[in-house]
Structure formats: structure tokens, C-alpha cells
Design a protein around this motif. Sequence first.
Motif, short mmCIF file in Angstrom:
data_model
loop_
_atom_site.label_atom_id
_atom_site.label_comp_id
_atom_site.label_asym_id
_atom_site.label_seq_id
_atom_site.Cartn_x
_atom_site.Cartn_y
_atom_site.Cartn_z
N ASP A 1 29.61 44.37 50.97
CA ASP A 1 30.74 44.30 51.90
C ASP A 1 31.80 45.31 51.46
O ASP A 1 32.31 45.22 50.34
CB ASP A 1 31.31 42.89 51.89
CG ASP A 1 32.45 42.71 52.87
OD1 ASP A 1 32.89 43.71 53.47
OD2 ASP A 1 32.90 41.57 53.04
N VAL B 1 34.85 45.63 52.10
CA VAL B 1 36.20 45.12 51.90
C VAL B 1 36.23 43.96 50.91
O VAL B 1 37.28 43.35 50.71
CB VAL B 1 36.82 44.67 53.23
CG1 VAL B 1 36.96 45.84 54.19
CG2 VAL B 1 36.02 43.55 53.87
N ALA B 2 35.11 43.66 50.29
CA ALA B 2 35.07 42.52 49.37
C ALA B 2 36.02 42.73 48.19
O ALA B 2 36.75 41.80 47.81
CB ALA B 2 33.64 42.31 48.86
N GLU B 3 36.01 43.93 47.62
CA GLU B 3 36.90 44.18 46.48
C GLU B 3 38.36 44.15 46.90
O GLU B 3 39.22 43.71 46.13
CB GLU B 3 36.57 45.53 45.84
CG GLU B 3 35.26 45.54 45.07
CD GLU B 3 35.12 46.81 44.23
OE1 GLU B 3 36.07 47.62 44.22
OE2 GLU B 3 34.08 46.97 43.59
N VAL B 4 38.64 44.61 48.11
CA VAL B 4 40.02 44.56 48.60
C VAL B 4 40.46 43.11 48.76
O VAL B 4 41.58 42.73 48.38
CB VAL B 4 40.15 45.32 49.93
CG1 VAL B 4 41.54 45.09 50.55
CG2 VAL B 4 39.91 46.80 49.72
N ASN B 5 39.59 42.28 49.31
CA ASN B 5 39.91 40.86 49.46
C ASN B 5 40.15 40.22 48.10
O ASN B 5 41.05 39.38 47.93
CB ASN B 5 38.79 40.13 50.20
CG ASN B 5 38.74 40.49 51.67
OD1 ASN B 5 39.77 40.86 52.26
ND2 ASN B 5 37.58 40.39 52.28
N ASP B 6 39.33 40.59 47.13
CA ASP B 6 39.51 40.05 45.77
C ASP B 6 40.87 40.47 45.21
O ASP B 6 41.55 39.67 44.55
CB ASP B 6 38.39 40.55 44.85
CG ASP B 6 37.04 39.91 45.18
OD1 ASP B 6 37.03 38.86 45.87
OD2 ASP B 6 36.01 40.45 44.74
N SER B 7 41.25 41.72 45.45
CA SER B 7 42.54 42.21 44.97
C SER B 7 43.69 41.48 45.65
O SER B 7 44.70 41.15 45.01
CB SER B 7 42.67 43.72 45.21
OG SER B 7 41.80 44.44 44.36
N LEU B 8 43.56 41.22 46.94
CA LEU B 8 44.59 40.48 47.66
C LEU B 8 44.76 39.08 47.08
O LEU B 8 45.89 38.62 46.84
CB LEU B 8 44.24 40.39 49.14
CG LEU B 8 44.47 41.65 49.99
CD1 LEU B 8 43.78 41.52 51.34
CD2 LEU B 8 45.96 41.88 50.18
N ASP B 9 43.64 38.41 46.83
CA ASP B 9 43.70 37.08 46.23
C ASP B 9 44.33 37.12 44.84
O ASP B 9 45.11 36.25 44.47
CB ASP B 9 42.30 36.47 46.15
CG ASP B 9 41.73 36.11 47.52
OD1 ASP B 9 42.54 35.97 48.47
OD2 ASP B 9 40.49 35.99 47.65
N GLN C 1 42.80 44.42 56.56
CA GLN C 1 43.06 44.37 55.13
C GLN C 1 44.33 45.14 54.77
O GLN C 1 45.09 44.74 53.90
CB GLN C 1 41.86 44.94 54.35
CG GLN C 1 40.74 43.94 54.10
CD GLN C 1 40.07 43.49 55.40
OE1 GLN C 1 40.00 44.25 56.35
NE2 GLN C 1 39.58 42.27 55.41
N ASP D 1 47.23 43.02 55.72
CA ASP D 1 47.38 41.94 54.74
C ASP D 1 47.96 42.47 53.44
O ASP D 1 48.73 41.79 52.76
CB ASP D 1 46.01 41.30 54.46
CG ASP D 1 45.55 40.41 55.60
OD1 ASP D 1 46.39 40.05 56.45
OD2 ASP D 1 44.35 40.07 55.64
#
Length: 232
Positions: free
Chosen positions: A196, A198-206, A99, A102
Amino acid sequence: MRRAAQALRDPWSLLAAAVGAGAAWALALPVVGVGAVGIAMLAVAAVAGAAVSERQATVEAKLLIPGTIQFDLVGTLDGYLDDLIRLAAGALAPVLAGQAADGVEAARSARGVAVGVAGSIDVLDGALSEADQVARRMTSADKVAGPMDRMAARRQGLLDKLSTAVDGVGELYTKLLELSSTPELAPGAVLDHGPDPVAEVNDSLDAIRGAFADLDSAARTAIAGLDTPRPR
């Protein structure tokens, strides 16, 4: 892997790899060696392409007008990018390493868009400055109020979107910083409960990718038909 994929879509990178592999074949290297040469050429092309893109973004950034809000926003984004690079280079838990990497790539891509958008706002600033000079010479400035108001609205819309998008990168960095200091995510730890991490991090990346893609499109539309402003 992402840069390798980009290289595979670049005809010049493919040509370089083909030439390298062909030379290896002509030297009667084993098939494995030929393949290795081709892969190595692709890797070099990918790295070189990334370096060229970063140099181009740096040159474009130098063309921005210092002292403006948009110039400062690009500087803020540069700071977040530096922070993300330092974080990604540190000792992170495996669940965060990907993450963080990314995040660095997303911020680098966002910076290129931010520089372009800041330049677009500079163009609108120049157009508004010239229009204001026209209005001052007219006996009735109301006749140009409409065009000036529309340009000012487009300028403010771009500035608001750029501010929000840059804030999104800062939010991403803060979330990664929080997770990197979470004991439960220390190297070797196993998470078997809860959401999860890293779920919030993934949301921020998107969200960052979407925001800057929308911003890029909005900037192109906002300055359609306008020339680059003359030096003031």
C-alpha cells in the motif's frame, strides 16, 4: 468533515445552527431550506472555531522566549506546517490527497501542543533560574541539589520528546513528498501490485498523533505546582 464533527460536539455551534434553522422555519421556508440553513450555520461555526484556535495558538507562540531551543523547535514545526499546506494545495494523486490533508490537520494540532510544551519548558527554565539564585546564596547548595536535578530532568525529558515529535512531522512531510513525485502515483494511475503506497504515511500520522498526545500529558505533569516564571 472533521471540523463538522467538532462543531457537532460544540454546544455553541449547535445553538447557532438551531437559531438559524428556527429563523428559517419562522420565515416559512421549505423543510429542505431549513435544513440547508442549519447545515450552513454549522459549517460557519466550524470554520470560525478553527480560525479562533489558530489565532489563539499564534498569540500563545508570541509569549514564548525567543532564542531558546524550544522556541526554535516551534519555528521548525511552523516550517513543516507551511510545507505540508503547500503540498496539499498542489496537484496530488487521489490516493495522496486525503493523506496530505490529514497531514496538515495533524501538524496544526501538533503545533498547538508544541506551543504549550515550549511554554512549559519556559516555566521550568524560570524555576531553575530562581532555584539557582537560591543555591548561590546558601552556604551548602547540596540541600537544593535534589529539587534542581529533578526539575532539570523533567525539562530535558520534555525537550527530548518535543524534538522527537517535531522530527516526526518532518518525516511525514518527506514521505508525502516522495510519494507525490512517484510516477506510479500520477493522477489516473492504477496500482495493482506491491505494498500500500500510503501505509507508511498512515503509520507516520498515527505516530505523530500519539507522540503529541503523550507530550501534552507529560508537559502538564512536568509543571504541576509551578507558577509562571517572573520576567528575567
